[in-house]
Write an enzyme that holds these catalytic residues in place. Structure first.
Site, mmCIF file in Angstrom:
data_model
loop_
_atom_site.group_PDB
_atom_site.id
_atom_site.type_symbol
_atom_site.label_atom_id
_atom_site.label_comp_id
_atom_site.label_asym_id
_atom_site.label_seq_id
_atom_site.Cartn_x
_atom_site.Cartn_y
_atom_site.Cartn_z
ATOM 1 N N HIS A 199 0.830 -1.213 0.000
ATOM 2 C CA HIS A 199 0.000 0.000 0.000
ATOM 3 C C HIS A 199 0.860 1.256 0.000
ATOM 4 O O HIS A 199 1.941 1.290 0.587
ATOM 5 C CB HIS A 199 -0.935 0.010 1.215
ATOM 6 C CG HIS A 199 -2.087 -0.930 1.082
ATOM 7 N ND1 HIS A 199 -2.042 -2.231 1.542
ATOM 8 C CD2 HIS A 199 -3.311 -0.764 0.531
ATOM 9 C CE1 HIS A 199 -3.198 -2.819 1.277
ATOM 10 N NE2 HIS A 199 -3.992 -1.954 0.664
ATOM 11 N N GLU A 231 -11.294 8.577 6.008
ATOM 12 C CA GLU A 231 -11.625 9.972 5.753
ATOM 13 C C GLU A 231 -12.434 10.568 6.909
ATOM 14 O O GLU A 231 -13.138 9.858 7.627
ATOM 15 C CB GLU A 231 -12.502 10.100 4.492
ATOM 16 C CG GLU A 231 -11.851 9.648 3.229
ATOM 17 C CD GLU A 231 -11.640 8.136 3.171
ATOM 18 O OE1 GLU A 231 -12.536 7.381 3.598
ATOM 19 O OE2 GLU A 231 -10.563 7.726 2.719
ATOM 20 N N ASN A 241 -17.924 -1.044 4.018
ATOM 21 C CA ASN A 241 -18.507 -0.101 4.981
ATOM 22 C C ASN A 241 -19.019 1.098 4.204
ATOM 23 O O ASN A 241 -18.542 1.375 3.101
ATOM 24 C CB ASN A 241 -17.441 0.360 5.984
ATOM 25 C CG ASN A 241 -16.232 0.998 5.299
ATOM 26 O OD1 ASN A 241 -15.345 0.289 4.804
ATOM 27 N ND2 ASN A 241 -16.214 2.310 5.226
HETATM 28 I I1 8IG Z 1 -12.078 -1.720 3.653
HETATM 29 O O1 8IG Z 1 -14.000 3.887 4.144
HETATM 30 C C1 8IG Z 1 -11.961 0.264 3.477
HETATM 31 N N1 8IG Z 1 -10.913 0.836 2.923
HETATM 32 N N2 8IG Z 1 -10.131 5.360 2.213
HETATM 33 N N3 8IG Z 1 -12.098 4.628 3.189
HETATM 34 C C2 8IG Z 1 -10.881 4.365 2.648
HETATM 35 N N4 8IG Z 1 -10.396 3.139 2.510
HETATM 36 C C3 8IG Z 1 -11.158 2.133 2.945
HETATM 37 C C4 8IG Z 1 -12.414 2.332 3.520
HETATM 38 C C5 8IG Z 1 -12.908 3.648 3.646
HETATM 39 N N5 8IG Z 1 -12.904 1.130 3.854
#
Ligand code: 8IG
Length: 275
Positions: free
Chosen positions: A97, A196, A238
């Site tokens: 990442h 965020e 989510n």
């Molecule tokens: I799983 O809500 C996951 N990865 N930026 N925002 C961001 N990355 C994520 C999220 C999220 N859920």
């Protein structure tokens, strides 16, 4: 004092390192060329079993550029799978990442390596937050385009690559042929690793984003540079911050991924089977 170096550190040529990595993969898997590569993100991990017969599993640490001498630990595996139709699929379970902070060369090394193995198609999957109110946790969606909010690029120098139709309309149509209910959206890559704020999610929405994540966009750019056709899937694990009244929890993300894993892995296997 010595400074730890990595095979991808300048002045190395990242494409030459990717060629060496592809040679390692050919030697360790016994498969000279792969046709398709797929990176498995959160929630997508079981797809490999459904794709076909795994003919080799290798620790990513055995492949040039995937391991750092400075970093102990687990970077996942690479698998070679033969589909019932006879295609060779390189399954990448070792994503680096951007938020790890090792630079964008390491982030896209798996994609460049996949291209160097011969893969013409790059399938990128991830777990992400949904901005569309109509989406629910556990729902897979197609990526139709992206907004790269990292302020970085895998391209070095004056490499002006066109990103029109980056997420192949042909492959998105093929995926809809497998599951007509698949919705799609614009993926916003944030740096992370924090999620965020609700205000940032509203910004993403205002600028045309539907999915918030921390991967994929930089990888897709590198795949296009390498001449690959790109297909992207997000598992909405989510609703993004502030879209639902509940705060985000990593446990929720893991649980949504686990609950959806069987279904989305089958979807992915069916789509790859048709490529
Ligand atoms: I799983 O809500 C996951 N990865 N930026 N925002 C961001 N990355 C994520 C999220 C999220 N859920």
């Amino acid at each position: 004092m010595t400074t730890a170096t990595h095979p991808l550190d300048p002045p190395a040529d990242p494409f030459e390192v990717a060629t060496r990595a592809a040679e390692d993969i050919a030697r360790l898997t016994g498969v000279d060329r792969h046709d398709i590569a797929v990176t498995l993100g959160s929630g997508w991990g079981r797809a490999a079993e459904l794709l076909g017969e795994t003919t080799a599993t290798i620790p990513a640490t055995e492949v040039t550029g995937f391991s750092s001498p400075a970093l102990a630990g687990h970077v996942g595996t690479l698998r070679s799978v033969r589909t019932p139709g006879g295609s060779r699929v390189l399954v990448i379970g070792a994503r680096t990442h951007y938020y790890e902070g090792h630079g964008v060369r390491r982030v896209v090394h798996s994609v460049r390596t996949a291209a160097a193995t011969g893969a013409k198609t790059m399938v990128l999957t991830n777990g992400a937050g949904g901005v569309k109110e109509s989406w629910s946790p556990g729902q897979p969606v197609l990526i139709s385009d992206h907004i790269n909010l990292t302020a970085d690029s895998p391209l070095e120098g004056a490499t002006f690559v066109d990103l029109t139709d980056l997420y192949s309309p042909r492959l998105r149509a093929l995926a809809r042929g497998v599951d007509a209910s698949l919705d799609e959206g614009v993926y916003c890559q944030f740096r992370g690793p924090h999620y965020e704020t609700p205000a940032e999610v509203q910004m993403a929405k205002a600028i045309g984003g539907h999915i918030c994540g921390m991967s994929t966009a930089l990888e897709a750019i590198a795949a296009r540079e390498a001449g690959m056709e790109v297909l992207g899937f997000s598992l909405i694990t989510n609703l993004a911050a502030g879209i639902s009244p509940e705060p985000l929890s990593h446990a929720e993300v893991i649980e949504a991924g686990r609950a959806a894993e069987g279904r989305i892995s089958q979807l992915l296997a069916d789509v790859i089977g048709r490529i």
